[in-house]
Design a protein around this motif. Structure first.
Motif, PDB file in Angstrom:
ATOM      1  N   THR A  50       0.806  -1.228   0.000  1.00 46.80           N
ATOM      2  CA  THR A  50       0.000   0.000   0.000  1.00 46.80           C
ATOM      3  C   THR A  50       0.832   1.267   0.000  1.00 46.80           C
ATOM      4  O   THR A  50       0.349   2.328  -0.389  1.00 46.80           O
ATOM      5  N   SER A  51       2.084   1.186   0.444  1.00 47.48           N
ATOM      6  CA  SER A  51       2.953   2.360   0.457  1.00 47.48           C
ATOM      7  C   SER A  51       4.407   1.910   0.431  1.00 47.48           C
ATOM      8  O   SER A  51       4.705   0.718   0.598  1.00 47.48           O
ATOM      9  N   GLU A  52       5.317   2.871   0.267  1.00 47.15           N
ATOM     10  CA  GLU A  52       6.739   2.548   0.209  1.00 47.15           C
ATOM     11  C   GLU A  52       7.368   2.384   1.587  1.00 47.15           C
ATOM     12  O   GLU A  52       8.586   2.213   1.701  1.00 47.15           O
ATOM     13  N   THR A  53       6.557   2.414   2.619  1.00 47.00           N
ATOM     14  CA  THR A  53       7.054   2.093   3.960  1.00 47.00           C
ATOM     15  C   THR A  53       6.338   0.872   4.542  1.00 47.00           C
ATOM     16  O   THR A  53       6.512   0.549   5.715  1.00 47.00           O
ATOM     17  N   ALA A  54       5.555   0.190   3.712  1.00 44.50           N
ATOM     18  CA  ALA A  54       4.839  -1.024   4.156  1.00 44.50           C
ATOM     19  C   ALA A  54       5.772  -2.224   3.973  1.00 44.50           C
ATOM     20  O   ALA A  54       5.543  -3.106   3.145  1.00 44.50           O
ATOM     21  N   TYR A  55       6.815  -2.252   4.770  1.00 44.72           N
ATOM     22  CA  TYR A  55       7.870  -3.256   4.604  1.00 44.72           C
ATOM     23  C   TYR A  55       7.364  -4.681   4.825  1.00 44.72           C
ATOM     24  O   TYR A  55       7.645  -5.575   4.031  1.00 44.72           O
ATOM     25  N   ASP A  56       6.643  -4.889   5.921  1.00 42.54           N
ATOM     26  CA  ASP A  56       6.157  -6.232   6.229  1.00 42.54           C
ATOM     27  C   ASP A  56       5.218  -6.737   5.139  1.00 42.54           C
ATOM     28  O   ASP A  56       5.238  -7.926   4.788  1.00 42.54           O
ATOM     29  N   GLU A  57       4.413  -5.838   4.606  1.00 39.34           N
ATOM     30  CA  GLU A  57       3.466  -6.213   3.561  1.00 39.34           C
ATOM     31  C   GLU A  57       4.212  -6.723   2.321  1.00 39.34           C
ATOM     32  O   GLU A  57       3.853  -7.756   1.745  1.00 39.34           O
ATOM     33  N   GLN A  58       5.261  -6.004   1.924  1.00 40.70           N
ATOM     34  CA  GLN A  58       5.998  -6.463   0.747  1.00 40.70           C
ATOM     35  C   GLN A  58       6.768  -7.744   1.033  1.00 40.70           C
ATOM     36  O   GLN A  58       6.842  -8.635   0.190  1.00 40.70           O
ATOM     37  N   GLN A  59       7.326  -7.857   2.217  1.00 35.63           N
ATOM     38  CA  GLN A  59       8.044  -9.084   2.561  1.00 35.63           C
ATOM     39  C   GLN A  59       7.136 -10.299   2.471  1.00 35.63           C
ATOM     40  O   GLN A  59       7.538 -11.358   1.969  1.00 35.63           O
ATOM     41  N   ASN A  60       5.900 -10.154   2.948  1.00 39.41           N
ATOM     42  CA  ASN A  60       4.939 -11.255   2.850  1.00 39.41           C
ATOM     43  C   ASN A  60       4.633 -11.589   1.391  1.00 39.41           C
ATOM     44  O   ASN A  60       4.488 -12.765   1.028  1.00 39.41           O
ATOM     45  N   MET A  61       4.541 -10.552   0.554  1.00 35.70           N
ATOM     46  CA  MET A  61       4.283 -10.774  -0.873  1.00 35.70           C
ATOM     47  C   MET A  61       5.427 -11.557  -1.515  1.00 35.70           C
ATOM     48  O   MET A  61       5.199 -12.491  -2.284  1.00 35.70           O
ATOM     49  N   ILE A  62       6.665 -11.168  -1.207  1.00 33.04           N
ATOM     50  CA  ILE A  62       7.823 -11.838  -1.790  1.00 33.04           C
ATOM     51  C   ILE A  62       7.900 -13.285  -1.323  1.00 33.04           C
ATOM     52  O   ILE A  62       8.087 -14.215  -2.120  1.00 33.04           O
ATOM     53  N   GLU A  63       7.747 -13.486  -0.024  1.00 33.49           N
ATOM     54  CA  GLU A  63       7.829 -14.837   0.531  1.00 33.49           C
ATOM     55  C   GLU A  63       6.763 -15.744  -0.068  1.00 33.49           C
ATOM     56  O   GLU A  63       7.029 -16.893  -0.446  1.00 33.49           O
ATOM     57  N   THR A  64       5.555 -15.224  -0.182  1.00 34.56           N
ATOM     58  CA  THR A  64       4.453 -16.005  -0.758  1.00 34.56           C
ATOM     59  C   THR A  64       4.723 -16.338  -2.213  1.00 34.56           C
ATOM     60  O   THR A  64       4.533 -17.472  -2.659  1.00 34.56           O
ATOM     61  N   ALA A  65       5.196 -15.345  -2.982  1.00 33.50           N
ATOM     62  CA  ALA A  65       5.435 -15.562  -4.403  1.00 33.50           C
ATOM     63  C   ALA A  65       6.541 -16.584  -4.636  1.00 33.50           C
ATOM     64  O   ALA A  65       6.427 -17.447  -5.514  1.00 33.50           O
ATOM     65  N   VAL A  66       7.618 -16.510  -3.848  1.00 37.59           N
ATOM     66  CA  VAL A  66       8.741 -17.427  -4.010  1.00 37.59           C
ATOM     67  C   VAL A  66       8.323 -18.865  -3.731  1.00 37.59           C
ATOM     68  O   VAL A  66       8.754 -19.802  -4.411  1.00 37.59           O
ATOM     69  N   ASN A  67       7.459 -19.046  -2.752  1.00 33.91           N
ATOM     70  CA  ASN A  67       7.086 -20.397  -2.302  1.00 33.91           C
ATOM     71  C   ASN A  67       5.797 -20.925  -2.906  1.00 33.91           C
ATOM     72  O   ASN A  67       5.430 -22.087  -2.669  1.00 33.91           O
ATOM     73  N   SER A  68       5.101 -20.112  -3.687  1.00 33.26           N
ATOM     74  CA  SER A  68       3.777 -20.514  -4.171  1.00 33.26           C
ATOM     75  C   SER A  68       3.815 -21.510  -5.313  1.00 33.26           C
ATOM     76  O   SER A  68       2.858 -22.265  -5.512  1.00 33.26           O
ATOM     77  N   GLY A  69       4.889 -21.506  -6.095  1.00 36.31           N
ATOM     78  CA  GLY A  69       4.931 -22.354  -7.278  1.00 36.31           C
ATOM     79  C   GLY A  69       4.091 -21.820  -8.424  1.00 36.31           C
ATOM     80  O   GLY A  69       3.908 -22.503  -9.438  1.00 36.31           O
ATOM     81  N   ALA A  70       3.584 -20.600  -8.272  1.00 37.88           N
ATOM     82  CA  ALA A  70       2.686 -20.039  -9.283  1.00 37.88           C
ATOM     83  C   ALA A  70       3.412 -19.328 -10.412  1.00 37.88           C
ATOM     84  O   ALA A  70       2.807 -19.044 -11.445  1.00 37.88           O
ATOM     85  N   TYR A  71       4.709 -19.019 -10.216  1.00 42.78           N
ATOM     86  CA  TYR A  71       5.417 -18.180 -11.178  1.00 42.78           C
ATOM     87  C   TYR A  71       6.618 -18.896 -11.771  1.00 42.78           C
ATOM     88  O   TYR A  71       7.271 -19.706 -11.111  1.00 42.78           O
ATOM     89  N   ASP A  72       6.907 -18.540 -13.010  1.00 43.73           N
ATOM     90  CA  ASP A  72       8.106 -19.057 -13.675  1.00 43.73           C
ATOM     91  C   ASP A  72       9.306 -18.159 -13.419  1.00 43.73           C
ATOM     92  O   ASP A  72      10.447 -18.598 -13.521  1.00 43.73           O
ATOM     93  N   ALA A  73       9.052 -16.896 -13.123  1.00 48.26           N
ATOM     94  CA  ALA A  73      10.117 -15.934 -12.806  1.00 48.26           C
ATOM     95  C   ALA A  73       9.501 -14.795 -12.009  1.00 48.26           C
ATOM     96  O   ALA A  73       8.290 -14.557 -12.083  1.00 48.26           O
ATOM     97  N   LEU A  74      10.340 -14.102 -11.254  1.00 43.58           N
ATOM     98  CA  LEU A  74       9.871 -12.977 -10.448  1.00 43.58           C
ATOM     99  C   LEU A  74      10.690 -11.732 -10.742  1.00 43.58           C
ATOM    100  O   LEU A  74      11.915 -11.789 -10.845  1.00 43.58           O
ATOM    101  N   VAL A  75       9.991 -10.608 -10.851  1.00 48.54           N
ATOM    102  CA  VAL A  75      10.609  -9.283 -10.940  1.00 48.54           C
ATOM    103  C   VAL A  75      10.275  -8.557  -9.642  1.00 48.54           C
ATOM    104  O   VAL A  75       9.099  -8.459  -9.273  1.00 48.54           O
ATOM    105  N   ILE A  76      11.280  -8.048  -8.941  1.00 48.54           N
ATOM    106  CA  ILE A  76      11.054  -7.447  -7.621  1.00 48.54           C
ATOM    107  C   ILE A  76      11.694  -6.071  -7.551  1.00 48.54           C
ATOM    108  O   ILE A  76      12.861  -5.893  -7.910  1.00 48.54           O
TER     109      ILE A  76
END
Length: 341
Positions: free
Chosen positions: A88-114
């Motif tokens: 939601t903002s550029e200081t929502a650190y925990d929110e982005q960390q959860n997004m990255i962790e979920t994306a890496v472990n989800s098996g839904a993506y062939d590649a990630l841009v972060i």
């Protein structure tokens, strides 16, 4: 070149996958990545089946909307599934960390841009993954990252700093002092722009008041507070106020409006977004170092597809920069408007 062995492994995987798909009756006209110079790898992996995840610093600002539009445009043009998210903002650190962790472990993506809010945390979260990882806007110092796509922030800011000194001379300043209103302390992009402004201003003959740097977390309301503090400390005026984004530069210019000592101050921002161009044309913000946010998004997905197709990609892909003034602000507006149609 970083991780050439990974690229080779991906090429082999692509060949094996192609054979498997052929045995299952896959179509011979599958979309493959175009615009990838120097392919020649012999791979025929179907890029139309790729799903690329893009995690930005936020999706709630104009700048990041351009990055999003560029990433999605590549997907639409090449038949690639591109899913863009951001906190939601550029200081929502925990929110982005959860997004990255979920994306890496989800098996839904062939590649990630972060685009990491905190590069060190992002490096930890992607550690050990076999997914191709690309960093956009802000680099991530990790062996898993194949490429950084973005602006050469230090050199771009140096370009803006030098231009600001010349503008200050033209505005009649004899003593050219500069104070920076920074973004988030510790952020790699923030640091690079800080060093660039300091370099450009100093080398052009200005004085960068390093000890008076203000940190405003990249948001406009805190930049107003920073500007008020600067005016209180320097009632005589300051030749240059440089900021790490346009929102802060515009806010600082508005805060100084009506203060005669700051009537000829050069307010320089960074991003070159539409609102900044309008502010420049209105005589508020003086100039902006523009970066090609749309190009960043587009090129990051293009590079991800190239990696998946087994190609070796550059460690750094420069999306370019320019200095926007009243002379070229309208042209910039016309270009930006075309991105979001």
């Amino acid at each position: 070149m970083k991780l050439k062995h990974r690229a080779c492994a991906m090429a082999l995987t692509g060949v094996m996958l192609t054979g498997l798909l052929a045995g299952c009756g896959s179509s011979s006209d599958d979309t493959t990545a175009s615009n990838n110079a120097g392919s020649g790898s012999g791979t025929t992996a179907s890029s139309s089946d790729y799903n690329i995840g893009v995690i930005l610093k936020t999706t709630s600002s104009e700048y990041w909307q351009y990055v999003k539009a560029g990433a999605e445009a590549y997907g639409e043009e090449h038949g690639i599934s591109v899913e863009v998210t951001g906190p939601t903002s550029e200081t929502a650190y925990d929110e982005q960390q959860n997004m990255i962790e979920t994306a890496v472990n989800s098996g839904a993506y062939d590649a990630l841009v972060i685009a990491p809010l905190q590069s060190d945390q992002a490096a930890t979260l992607i550690s050990g993954t076999e997914l191709p990882i690309l960093a956009v806007d802000t680099d991530i110092d990790a062996p898993e990252v194949l490429s950084f796509i973005g602006t050469g922030n230090e050199e771009a800011a140096a370009q803006g700093g030098a231009a600001a000194v010349e503008a200050a001379k033209e505005a009649g300043w004899e003593e050219i002092k500069a104070i920076e209103i920074c973004g988030v302390q510790g952020d790699a992009t923030n640091t690079a722009r800080y060093e660039g402004y300091k370099k450009g201003i100093t080398e052009a003959g200005g004085e960068f008041l390093e000890d008076e740097t203000q940190y405003a977390d990249a948001v406009a309301d805190k930049a107003v507070t920073s500007m008020e503090a600067i005016m209180q400390t320097h009632p005589e005026g300051v030749a240059i106020i440089c900021a790490n984004n346009d929102d802060m530069a515009m806010a600082a210019a508005r805060a100084a409006e009506g203060n005669e000592a700051y009537a000829n101050t050069i307010f320089v921002g960074f991003d070159g977004n539409r609102a900044a161009c309008e502010s420049i044309l209105a005589g508020e913000e003086t100039m902006s170092v523009s970066q090609d946010a749309y190009g960043m998004g587009y090129k990051s997905v293009e590079a991800a597809v190239a990696a998946l197709n087994g190609e070796t990609i550059e460690e750094f892909i420069d999306s370019g920069s320019d200095v926007i003034t009243a002379d070229n602000a309208q042209e910039r507006i016309d270009t930006l408007d075309g991105y979001l149609k």
